[in-house]
Design an enzyme around this catalytic site. Structure first.
Site, mmCIF file in Angstrom:
data_model
loop_
_atom_site.group_PDB
_atom_site.id
_atom_site.type_symbol
_atom_site.label_atom_id
_atom_site.label_comp_id
_atom_site.label_asym_id
_atom_site.label_seq_id
_atom_site.Cartn_x
_atom_site.Cartn_y
_atom_site.Cartn_z
ATOM 1 N N LYS A 186 -26.470 6.084 6.086
ATOM 2 C CA LYS A 186 -26.174 4.865 5.732
ATOM 3 C C LYS A 186 -26.230 5.494 3.672
ATOM 4 O O LYS A 186 -26.547 5.337 2.737
ATOM 5 C CB LYS A 186 -27.720 4.155 5.367
ATOM 6 C CG LYS A 186 -27.357 2.414 5.490
ATOM 7 C CD LYS A 186 -26.476 1.965 5.345
ATOM 8 C CE LYS A 186 -26.643 0.735 5.291
ATOM 9 N NZ LYS A 186 -25.425 -0.404 5.712
ATOM 10 N N ASP B 225 -34.412 6.944 16.147
ATOM 11 C CA ASP B 225 -34.935 6.505 17.631
ATOM 12 C C ASP B 225 -34.669 4.954 18.112
ATOM 13 O O ASP B 225 -34.495 4.509 18.935
ATOM 14 C CB ASP B 225 -36.330 6.098 16.207
ATOM 15 C CG ASP B 225 -37.822 5.203 17.119
ATOM 16 O OD1 ASP B 225 -37.539 5.595 18.299
ATOM 17 O OD2 ASP B 225 -37.864 3.967 16.273
ATOM 18 N N ASP C 168 -32.530 3.966 21.489
ATOM 19 C CA ASP C 168 -32.946 3.279 22.572
ATOM 20 C C ASP C 168 -31.649 2.437 22.627
ATOM 21 O O ASP C 168 -31.832 2.306 24.566
ATOM 22 C CB ASP C 168 -34.213 1.896 21.968
ATOM 23 C CG ASP C 168 -35.197 2.064 22.469
ATOM 24 O OD1 ASP C 168 -36.063 3.972 22.518
ATOM 25 O OD2 ASP C 168 -36.269 1.985 22.527
ATOM 26 N N ASP D 168 -25.239 1.109 10.803
ATOM 27 C CA ASP D 168 -25.001 -0.850 10.828
ATOM 28 C C ASP D 168 -23.284 -0.754 12.733
ATOM 29 O O ASP D 168 -23.537 -1.303 12.636
ATOM 30 C CB ASP D 168 -24.980 -1.284 9.725
ATOM 31 C CG ASP D 168 -24.124 -0.669 9.139
ATOM 32 O OD1 ASP D 168 -23.507 -0.148 8.480
ATOM 33 O OD2 ASP D 168 -23.741 -1.787 8.285
ATOM 34 N N TYR E 234 -40.066 9.494 8.693
ATOM 35 C CA TYR E 234 -41.139 9.728 9.778
ATOM 36 C C TYR E 234 -42.339 10.381 9.208
ATOM 37 O O TYR E 234 -43.531 10.108 9.149
ATOM 38 C CB TYR E 234 -40.831 10.146 10.677
ATOM 39 C CG TYR E 234 -40.491 8.869 11.721
ATOM 40 C CD1 TYR E 234 -40.008 7.952 11.996
ATOM 41 C CD2 TYR E 234 -40.938 9.405 13.630
ATOM 42 C CE1 TYR E 234 -39.158 7.167 12.471
ATOM 43 C CE2 TYR E 234 -40.771 8.112 14.322
ATOM 44 C CZ TYR E 234 -40.018 7.248 13.992
ATOM 45 O OH TYR E 234 -39.790 6.106 14.749
HETATM 46 C C1 IPM Z 1 -39.803 7.500 20.376
HETATM 47 C C2 IPM Z 1 -40.870 6.964 19.963
HETATM 48 C C3 IPM Z 1 -41.571 7.292 19.132
HETATM 49 C C4 IPM Z 1 -40.788 7.393 17.602
HETATM 50 C C5 IPM Z 1 -43.116 6.403 18.876
HETATM 51 C C6 IPM Z 1 -44.257 6.063 19.610
HETATM 52 C C7 IPM Z 1 -43.831 7.531 17.865
HETATM 53 O O1 IPM Z 1 -40.455 5.347 19.873
HETATM 54 O O2 IPM Z 1 -40.178 8.448 21.066
HETATM 55 O O3 IPM Z 1 -38.967 6.911 20.233
HETATM 56 O O4 IPM Z 1 -40.939 7.273 16.668
HETATM 57 O O5 IPM Z 1 -41.016 8.599 18.066
HETATM 58 MG MG MG Z 2 -38.506 5.557 19.836
#
Ligand code: IPM
Ligand code: MG
Length: 360
Positions: free
Chosen positions: A194, A250, A254, A226, A143
């Protein structure tokens, strides 16, 4: 009445404003219940800040955040700003706040409320009882690595570059947070990398193993990313703390969020500096913004994390979590977690119900 400090609210874009309003409603109620006071300030960030000031992260917001004890952020971004240059996209505000506040450790708990085990897209017996903490490194990795950008080539085509970098120091400090966190939970860390392909994460693994020597009471395992993505779906109960890099975290957070039924339920804490930042894991959800449909529970639970990790109000944090559980138990559901037996509830009503449960 004790003063717990200054809290900066940054509602941001989309459903951010709606859910932060509910978070603050609950904060106000819990402060009355437990007899503490706080100073509340508000600042702009994200697309709304870009529209009003020409930058997604105004200096004033940054200065205010640095003077606060905690930031409660809603969400940033939306289709309106998608064509802007990267340097002024709403998402830059988040990255800027994380970097400038030194928030290198991002805690994203994925815990299934028993009442919501049916709301998951996975089988109930797979998700029931999961309690995972995804610990994502937040101020390094691909990032932030340089060089980065898109350059033109002589033949008229383009070349896009991002760079994955981690130093020993950056890995050591996040690894320590992982082991310390695990000590207070299930005493197990799974470090996700990885290392079979990426040298940078080979270093990650090496440093994590070294730091682990100081935490022999905690079990350490390693997993390629993975495989981890697959194991989270196959047998999520095997995980306690997942320690991983910025990009992998990230993605995996999710995925872990969805195990719980809805990403609308998950809070997060970003810590490491003097001022912590707390935000729901879901984004700005432009498709439902302004309709009073958003689930405010992730933000309300983020307020609980803020009270626990930055403001040292553990009882108040527990009380909020208990109140959320009881509202779910009574069957109230926002559309994202609705089931056949649920009682459909809007954003503001959900906030009111949590306040009511707190005061019972
Ligand atoms: C998160 C989001 C952010 C990230 C984006 C919106 C920049 O997806 O906080 O997980 O990638 O960190
Ligand atoms: Mg995110």
């Amino acid at each position: 009445m004790s003063d717990i400090g200054t809290i900066l609210a940054i509602p941001g874009d989309g459903i951010g404003t709606e859910v932060v309003a509910e978070g603050l409603k609950v904060l106000e109620a819990v402060s009355k219940k437990f007899g503490f006071s706080f100073t509340l300030k508000e600042a702009l960030a994200g697309g709304i800040a870009y529209d009003k000031t020409g930058t997604p992260l105004p200096q004033k917001t940054l200065d205010m955040a640095k003077e606060s004890d905690a930031v409660l952020l809603g969400a940033v971004g939306g289709p309106k700003w998608e064509d802007l240059d990267y340097s002024v996209r709403p998402e830059r505000a988040l990255l800027g706040l994380r970097a400038e506040l030194g928030l290198f450790a991002n805690l994203r708990p994925a815990k299934v409320f028993p009442e919501l085990a049916d709301a998951s897209t996975l089988k109930k017996e797979v998700v029931e009882g999961i309690d995972i903490m995804v610990l994502r490194e937040l101020t390094g990795g691909i990032y932030f690595g340089e060089p980065k950008g898109i350059t033109k080539l002589e033949d008229g085509t383009e070349r896009g570059v991002n760079t994955l970098i981690y130093t020993t120091g950056e890995i050591e400090r996040i690894a320590r947070v992982a082991f310390e966190t695990a000590r207070k939970r299930g005493k197990k860390v799974t470090s996700v990398d990885k290392a079979n392909v990426l040298e940078c994460t080979e270093l990650w693994r090496k440093v994590v193993i070294k730091v682990h020597k100081d935490y022999q009471d905690v079990e350490l395992g390693h997993m390629y990313v993975d495989n981890c993505a697959m194991q989270l779906i196959r047998n999520p109960k095997q995980f306690d703390v997942i320690l991983t890099t910025n990009l992998f975290g990230d993605i995996l957070s999710d995925e872990a969020a969805m195990l719980t039924g809805s990403i609308g339920m998950l809070p997060s804490a970003s810590v490491g500096g003097k001022c912590g930042m707390y935000e729901p894991v879901h984004g700005s959800a432009p498709d439902i913004a302004g309709q009073g449909k958003a689930n405010p529970l992730a933000t309300i639970l983020s307020v609980a994390m803020m009270l626990r990790y930055s403001l040292n109000c553990l009882e108040a944090a527990d009380a909020i979590e208990t109140a959320v559980a009881s509202v779910l138990k009574e069957g109230y559901r926002t559309p994202d977690i609705m089931d056949d037996k649920g009682q459909l509830t809007g954003t503001a009503k959900m906030g009111d119900l949590v306040v009511k449960a707190l005061n019972q």
